[in-house]
Design a protein around this motif. Structure first.
Motif, PDB file in Angstrom:
ATOM      1  N   ALA A   7       0.838  -1.203   0.000  1.00 22.35           N
ATOM      2  CA  ALA A   7       0.000   0.000   0.000  1.00 22.35           C
ATOM      3  C   ALA A   7       0.870   1.249   0.000  1.00 22.35           C
ATOM      4  O   ALA A   7       2.008   1.230   0.493  1.00 22.35           O
ATOM      5  CB  ALA A   7      -0.909  -0.011   1.239  1.00 22.35           C
ATOM      6  N   PRO A   8       0.287   2.344  -0.557  1.00 18.36           N
ATOM      7  CA  PRO A   8      -1.028   2.407  -1.180  1.00 18.36           C
ATOM      8  C   PRO A   8      -0.967   1.986  -2.644  1.00 18.36           C
ATOM      9  O   PRO A   8      -0.006   2.288  -3.340  1.00 18.36           O
ATOM     10  CB  PRO A   8      -1.386   3.892  -1.086  1.00 18.36           C
ATOM     11  N   GLY A  16       5.098   3.600  -3.593  1.00 16.04           N
ATOM     12  CA  GLY A  16       6.124   4.565  -3.951  1.00 16.04           C
ATOM     13  C   GLY A  16       7.162   4.126  -4.955  1.00 16.04           C
ATOM     14  O   GLY A  16       7.895   4.968  -5.491  1.00 16.04           O
ATOM     15  N   VAL A  17       7.264   2.822  -5.240  1.00 16.15           N
ATOM     16  CA  VAL A  17       8.214   2.378  -6.267  1.00 16.15           C
ATOM     17  C   VAL A  17       7.724   2.761  -7.658  1.00 16.15           C
ATOM     18  O   VAL A  17       8.496   2.724  -8.619  1.00 16.15           O
ATOM     19  CB  VAL A  17       8.463   0.853  -6.195  1.00 16.15           C
ATOM     20  N   ASP A  18       6.456   3.094  -7.797  1.00 16.36           N
ATOM     21  CA  ASP A  18       5.908   3.591  -9.059  1.00 16.36           C
ATOM     22  C   ASP A  18       5.997   5.111  -9.039  1.00 16.36           C
ATOM     23  O   ASP A  18       5.340   5.767  -8.230  1.00 16.36           O
ATOM     24  CB  ASP A  18       4.459   3.141  -9.242  1.00 16.36           C
ATOM     25  N   GLN A  53       4.913   8.191  -3.071  1.00 21.70           N
ATOM     26  CA  GLN A  53       4.138   7.295  -2.220  1.00 21.70           C
ATOM     27  C   GLN A  53       2.657   7.656  -2.223  1.00 21.70           C
ATOM     28  O   GLN A  53       1.809   6.799  -1.963  1.00 21.70           O
ATOM     29  CB  GLN A  53       4.681   7.341  -0.786  1.00 21.70           C
ATOM     30  N   ALA A  54       2.344   8.897  -2.525  1.00 26.18           N
ATOM     31  CA  ALA A  54       0.962   9.362  -2.434  1.00 26.18           C
ATOM     32  C   ALA A  54       0.106   8.792  -3.560  1.00 26.18           C
ATOM     33  O   ALA A  54       0.505   8.775  -4.721  1.00 26.18           O
ATOM     34  CB  ALA A  54       0.924  10.885  -2.486  1.00 26.18           C
ATOM     35  N   VAL A 114      -4.580   7.489   4.741  1.00 27.33           N
ATOM     36  CA  VAL A 114      -3.677   8.623   4.943  1.00 27.33           C
ATOM     37  C   VAL A 114      -2.712   8.746   3.771  1.00 27.33           C
ATOM     38  O   VAL A 114      -2.335   9.850   3.364  1.00 27.33           O
ATOM     39  CB  VAL A 114      -2.909   8.476   6.273  1.00 27.33           C
ATOM     40  N   ASN A 115      -2.341   7.610   3.200  1.00 29.00           N
ATOM     41  CA  ASN A 115      -1.410   7.609   2.076  1.00 29.00           C
ATOM     42  C   ASN A 115      -2.087   7.953   0.744  1.00 29.00           C
ATOM     43  O   ASN A 115      -1.429   7.934  -0.301  1.00 29.00           O
ATOM     44  CB  ASN A 115      -0.723   6.251   1.972  1.00 29.00           C
TER      45      ASN A 115
END
Length: 510
Positions: free
Chosen positions: A86-87, A106-108, A138-139, A184-185
């Protein structure tokens, strides 16, 4: 006797456990899968072929094992809990069909332009005030906007945007939900003060009707429907909890839930969850809530870790795409071989320093354009030096996160480590030596699936407090920091920082 089922969907593997009320594991199994990287900076999963396929296989296998070995019927499973990487962002249509592959965490790093656009539309300071964090790879919000901007036909057909655990809950119950820890993310859409979707920021990104209902992880959000029961082997009517992100479930699984406890997860990336007494606003890390109201966390994560060591092993030893084996060895054997080779290289890797930003970097840099680097290479270096340098580079990135936590005034009183990386003794020792920290290693390292089982118990009333997980956890060893190599590590850590600062502008041009 009643039992609970916990299942976790990871980056490269899914795991499941069947657990009794006392925390005893009755059955466990795992299913490997692939991370899809269709373009540079992208990372995706097929929700149906990976998430739901793995869930079905795990639940069928676990219920079969329980029945054959212990005579436990599906009717005796009181609840099922799920977690996932996630997310993630998955658009589904009104009938629940995925409209594209899920965009991962966040890896994307595809949504850099959307991050800039949202910061311009809302204002960076306003984004920070509402969500308690700055926008980064990460968002999830910018990735929703990326779909809206680049795939308008997908966006128009979208009924709901779901996370990974949310999709599994939907397949089981027909409900579209997301737990608040995961939500939250979904910055900048979630208001960390009201713990609800924020109308102002949502209107700049998507439509509130396309977002799932907010819940707490311990909420029972439905029961297994008849069709899902047929596909999974679970009994119709089995209760389903909202679930959460894999890292949070992992922290619970090892008892890293007391104030000052830091969970350090060694997985495809490293992830940190520090339990705090308040929301700590910072642009460098990610403040968050917990799985229950009233508790808070400070979280962070690197972009690579196990994914980087896996890449290196595959490149050096050659990976067979058909069998998944490396040079005739299993993946585990290949890791053991490379770790043994790395032991032959001295601390400091004979002067080789790695920047582990092979997929950008998350906290505390938040730099999607960051690139990997091996600095100091010479004809004298070996693959053993390179592999050890990778481990030390990841350890430097971990130390950077811990340094920022301390600078913020956060108290890190105990570190409990978990994940596949704890099998790598050299990696663990490198982290302890470079960060000068003591790490506690628990006996049960099944991970998030085990944490999900405990969350089920909370939802069912088997446990009164989150802290009762201590009764399930047994610390069996500690990794103590050594001081013999502090000088070389301090010198390399300083160079590590200077290398990034002096090359980050060049990285953007590649």
């Amino acid at each position: 006797m009643s039992y609970v089922l916990g299942i976790d969907i990871g980056t490269y593997e899914s795991k499941g456990v069947l657990v009794d009320r006392e925390g005893k594991i009755i059955a466990q199994c795992a299913v490997p899968h692939k991370l899809e990287i269709p373009h540079r900076g992208w990372a995706e999963h097929d929700a149906e072929a990976t998430w739901w396929h793995d869930f079905k296989q795990l639940s069928q296998t676990l219920t079969h094992m329980a029945r054959m070995k212990y005579g436990i019927s599906a009717d005796e499973i009181a609840a099922v809990g799920v977690s996932s990487i996630a997310p993630a962002v998955l658009p589904i249509d009104i009938e629940g069909n995925p409209l594209r592959k899920a965009i991962l965490y966040g890896v994307d790093t595809r949504a850099e332009r959307e991050i800039a656009a949202l910061n311009d539309a809302i204002g960076e300071e306003r984004v920070f005030q509402i969500g308690g964090q700055s926008l980064s790879s990460q968002a999830a919000g910018p990735k929703i906007k990326w779909i809206k901007d680049h795939e308008p036909e997908v966006y128009e057909k979208t009924y709901k945007f779901l996370c990974g655990s949310g999709y599994l809950v939907y397949k089981l119950t027909g409900r579209c939900v997301i737990d608040r820890y995961t939500a939250v993310n979904y910055a900048p859409l979630f208001d960390i003060h009201t713990l609800e979707w924020n109308d102002e920021t949502v209107s700049c990104t998507t439509e509130v009707d396309k977002l799932p209902d907010l819940t707490w992880s311990t909420d029972i959000v439905g029961v297994v429907a008849a069709r899902a029961a047929e596909e999974t082997g679970l009994a119709p009517g089995t209760r389903v909890i909202a679930g959460t992100a894999d890292a949070m479930a992992e922290a619970i699984s090892i008892g890293a839930i007391h104030q000052g406890d830091l969970m350090m997860m060694y997985g495809s990336s490293t992830f940190f969850i520090l339990t705090t007494d308040r929301i700590m606003k910072t642009r460098e890390l990610w403040p968050n809530v917990h799985i229950v109201p009233g508790a808070n966390t400070l979280t962070g994560g690197t972009a690579t870790a196990g994914s980087l060591t896996r890449w290196f092993v595959d490149q050096c030893l050659g990976r067979d795409k058909g069998s998944g084996e490396t040079s005739g060895w299993s993946v585990e054997q290949a890791y053991i071989h490379m770790a043994a080779q790395a032991e032959l290289s001295p601390p400091g890797s004979n002067g080789l320093i790695t920047l582990p930003f092979f997929s950008g970097e998350r906290t505390p840099l938040h730099d999607a354009s960051a690139k990997g680097m091996m600095f100091g290479l010479s004809l004298n270096h070996t693959t053993a030096d390179m592999y050890r340098s990778l481990l030390e580079g990841i350890s430097f990135s971990i130390r950077h996160n811990l340094d920022v936590m301390r600078e913020l005034g956060a108290s890190v009183e105990r570190i409990v480590s978990v994940g596949g990386g704890v099998k790598n003794k050299l990696w663990l020792q490198s982290v302890s030596d470079i960060c000068q920290v003591r790490q506690a290693i628990p006996e049960v390292t099944v991970g998030a699936a085990y944490g999900n089982a405990y969350i089920c118990g909370l939802a069912l009333g088997w446990h009164d407090r989150l802290e009762e997980i201590d009764e399930w956890v047994n610390i069996i060893r500690y990794i103590e920091p050594g001081s013999d190599h502090r000088d070389v590590y301090e010198r390399h850590y300083a160079i590590y920082h200077r290398l990034y600062e002096r090359t980050k502008d060049l990285m953007k041009d590649l």
